[in-house]
Enzyme design. Structure first.
Site, PDB file in Angstrom:
ATOM      1  N   ASP A 155       0.806  -1.222   0.000  1.00 31.76           N
ATOM      2  CA  ASP A 155       0.000   0.000   0.000  1.00 31.76           C
ATOM      3  C   ASP A 155       0.843   1.278   0.000  1.00 31.76           C
ATOM      4  O   ASP A 155       2.006   1.267   0.432  1.00 31.76           O
ATOM      5  CB  ASP A 155      -0.890   0.020   1.247  1.00 31.76           C
ATOM      6  CG  ASP A 155      -2.121  -0.859   1.085  1.00 31.76           C
ATOM      7  OD1 ASP A 155      -2.130  -1.707   0.181  1.00 31.76           O
ATOM      8  OD2 ASP A 155      -3.066  -0.690   1.871  1.00 31.76           O
ATOM      9  N   ASP A 156       0.187   2.349  -0.430  1.00 35.26           N
ATOM     10  CA  ASP A 156       0.674   3.740  -0.294  1.00 35.26           C
ATOM     11  C   ASP A 156       1.780   4.117  -1.274  1.00 35.26           C
ATOM     12  O   ASP A 156       2.375   5.168  -1.150  1.00 35.26           O
ATOM     13  CB  ASP A 156       1.205   4.059   1.128  1.00 35.26           C
ATOM     14  CG  ASP A 156       0.265   3.638   2.246  1.00 35.26           C
ATOM     15  OD1 ASP A 156      -0.947   3.514   1.980  1.00 35.26           O
ATOM     16  OD2 ASP A 156       0.736   3.439   3.372  1.00 35.26           O
ATOM     17  N   HIS A 192      -5.722   3.414  -4.261  1.00 36.23           N
ATOM     18  CA  HIS A 192      -5.694   3.593  -2.804  1.00 36.23           C
ATOM     19  C   HIS A 192      -5.846   5.078  -2.465  1.00 36.23           C
ATOM     20  O   HIS A 192      -5.229   5.571  -1.521  1.00 36.23           O
ATOM     21  CB  HIS A 192      -4.378   3.017  -2.266  1.00 36.23           C
ATOM     22  CG  HIS A 192      -4.298   2.893  -0.768  1.00 36.23           C
ATOM     23  ND1 HIS A 192      -5.269   2.309   0.004  1.00 36.23           N
ATOM     24  CD2 HIS A 192      -3.324   3.278   0.116  1.00 36.23           C
ATOM     25  CE1 HIS A 192      -4.903   2.344   1.279  1.00 36.23           C
ATOM     26  NE2 HIS A 192      -3.730   2.940   1.377  1.00 36.23           N
ATOM     27  N   HIS A 221      -4.691   9.864   0.499  1.00 37.84           N
ATOM     28  CA  HIS A 221      -4.874   9.069   1.717  1.00 37.84           C
ATOM     29  C   HIS A 221      -5.740   9.695   2.803  1.00 37.84           C
ATOM     30  O   HIS A 221      -5.432   9.580   4.005  1.00 37.84           O
ATOM     31  CB  HIS A 221      -3.503   8.684   2.284  1.00 37.84           C
ATOM     32  CG  HIS A 221      -3.476   7.318   2.904  1.00 37.84           C
ATOM     33  ND1 HIS A 221      -3.809   7.072   4.213  1.00 37.84           N
ATOM     34  CD2 HIS A 221      -3.168   6.104   2.390  1.00 37.84           C
ATOM     35  CE1 HIS A 221      -3.683   5.784   4.481  1.00 37.84           C
ATOM     36  NE2 HIS A 221      -3.309   5.161   3.379  1.00 37.84           N
ATOM     37  N   TYR A 281      -6.666   3.295   5.086  1.00 38.44           N
ATOM     38  CA  TYR A 281      -6.828   2.694   6.420  1.00 38.44           C
ATOM     39  C   TYR A 281      -7.790   1.505   6.410  1.00 38.44           C
ATOM     40  O   TYR A 281      -8.167   0.994   7.461  1.00 38.44           O
ATOM     41  CB  TYR A 281      -7.323   3.735   7.456  1.00 38.44           C
ATOM     42  CG  TYR A 281      -6.555   5.037   7.419  1.00 38.44           C
ATOM     43  CD1 TYR A 281      -5.284   5.132   7.978  1.00 38.44           C
ATOM     44  CD2 TYR A 281      -7.085   6.156   6.783  1.00 38.44           C
ATOM     45  CE1 TYR A 281      -4.569   6.318   7.923  1.00 38.44           C
ATOM     46  CE2 TYR A 281      -6.371   7.346   6.717  1.00 38.44           C
ATOM     47  CZ  TYR A 281      -5.117   7.424   7.289  1.00 38.44           C
ATOM     48  OH  TYR A 281      -4.401   8.595   7.226  1.00 38.44           O
ATOM     49  N   HIS A 319       3.813  -2.772   2.939  1.00 37.47           N
ATOM     50  CA  HIS A 319       4.059  -1.409   2.431  1.00 37.47           C
ATOM     51  C   HIS A 319       5.432  -1.339   1.755  1.00 37.47           C
ATOM     52  O   HIS A 319       6.435  -1.694   2.399  1.00 37.47           O
ATOM     53  CB  HIS A 319       4.001  -0.403   3.586  1.00 37.47           C
ATOM     54  CG  HIS A 319       2.669  -0.387   4.279  1.00 37.47           C
ATOM     55  ND1 HIS A 319       2.366  -1.264   5.291  1.00 37.47           N
ATOM     56  CD2 HIS A 319       1.557   0.357   4.073  1.00 37.47           C
ATOM     57  CE1 HIS A 319       1.116  -1.049   5.684  1.00 37.47           C
ATOM     58  NE2 HIS A 319       0.603  -0.066   4.966  1.00 37.47           N
TER      59      HIS A 319
HETATM   60 ZN   LIG Z   1      -2.655   3.243   3.108  1.00 38.69          ZN
END
Ligand SMILES: [Zn+2]
Length: 240
Positions: A46-47, A96, A100, A137, A190
């Site tokens: 993610d991210d 995603h 965020h 999240y 991540h």
């Molecule tokens: Zn995230």
């Protein structure tokens, strides 16, 4: 140059032109993995794309493993080459959000804008549009589901986390991931955590040794018949 040599060269040139394309020009086609028949697991990052994504992609390539990247639009914009490479190397890219925010605290218009900007950024970077949404999240409600439906996307959470963002320790990340690994599991990781990327060669080897095929989320959920706005796995207390 003598006349004889020049005519020989002319024949050679014709031969080269007529020669069939070498066999290695075509990538070998592999049968798709059937996760109802074999043990599968999906590692999700993610991210990103994070700054270590290139090293991670090298590792995945070395071990013939696939992953899913839930990308943040702002980093797609700043690191488009990684996104292009992810798609070219057979990984899945998901949405995603752009920056965020907690979607459950946002207006529908904000959620729509966050998703759209990321779809556009990925399309621009790699020529494809994500088909899966992972809300920031992992938080969603019915309004988020409605906006996901507008984009034709199911929402994907995870079956377990590697806790990489909190431990930031290579051994702990390996240990935790092996503990929570299960057939058809979806693991949260991540690629901005350096220790995760450092742990990957040993982790991929351990998973493969246990018989896991490392596949994309779409491979895992193939049998679920997920519809736009659906959430998987369904969190406790979720009602539609
Ligand atoms: Zn995230």
């Amino acid at each position: 140059m003598s006349r004889q040599i020049s005519s020989l060269l002319a024949i050679a040139a014709v031969c080269v032109t007529l020669a069939p394309a070498p066999a290695f020009a075509q990538a070998p086609k592999k049968a798709p993995v059937d996760c109802e028949q074999v043990k599968c697991i999906a590692l999700t990052f993610d991210d990103g794309p994070g700054q270590y994504a290139g090293t991670l992609l090298d590792t995945l390539k070395k071990y013939d493993a696939k992953a899913t990247f839930f990308l943040e639009g702002q980093y797609v914009k700043s690191r488009p080459a990684f996104v292009k490479r992810m798609v070219a190397e057979g990984h899945e890219v998901g949405n995603h959000s752009y920056s965020h925010p907690d979607f459950t605290k946002a207006e529908a218009g904000t959620i729509r804008n966050e998703i759209k900007k990321t779809q556009d950024a990925v399309k621009k970077a790699a020529g494809v549009e994500p088909k899966l949404l992972r809300p920031p999240y992992g938080l969603a409600d019915l309004q988020v589901a409605d906006v996901a439906t507008e984009f034709g996307m199911p929402m994907i959470l995870w079956t377990a986390g590697s806790e990489d963002w909190s431990s930031k320790n290579v051994d702990a990340i390996k240990k935790k991931t092996m503990e929570v690994a299960q057939p058809n599991g979806i693991i949260l990781m991540h690629d901005w955590v350096k220790q995760t990327v450092d742990a990957m060669p040993a982790l991929v080897k351990s998973l493969q040794k246990k018989g896991y095929h490392l596949v994309t989320v779409s491979d895992i959920v193939k049998g679920q018949d997920l519809q736009p706005g659906d959430i998987f796995p369904v969190p406790a207390g979720w009602e539609k």
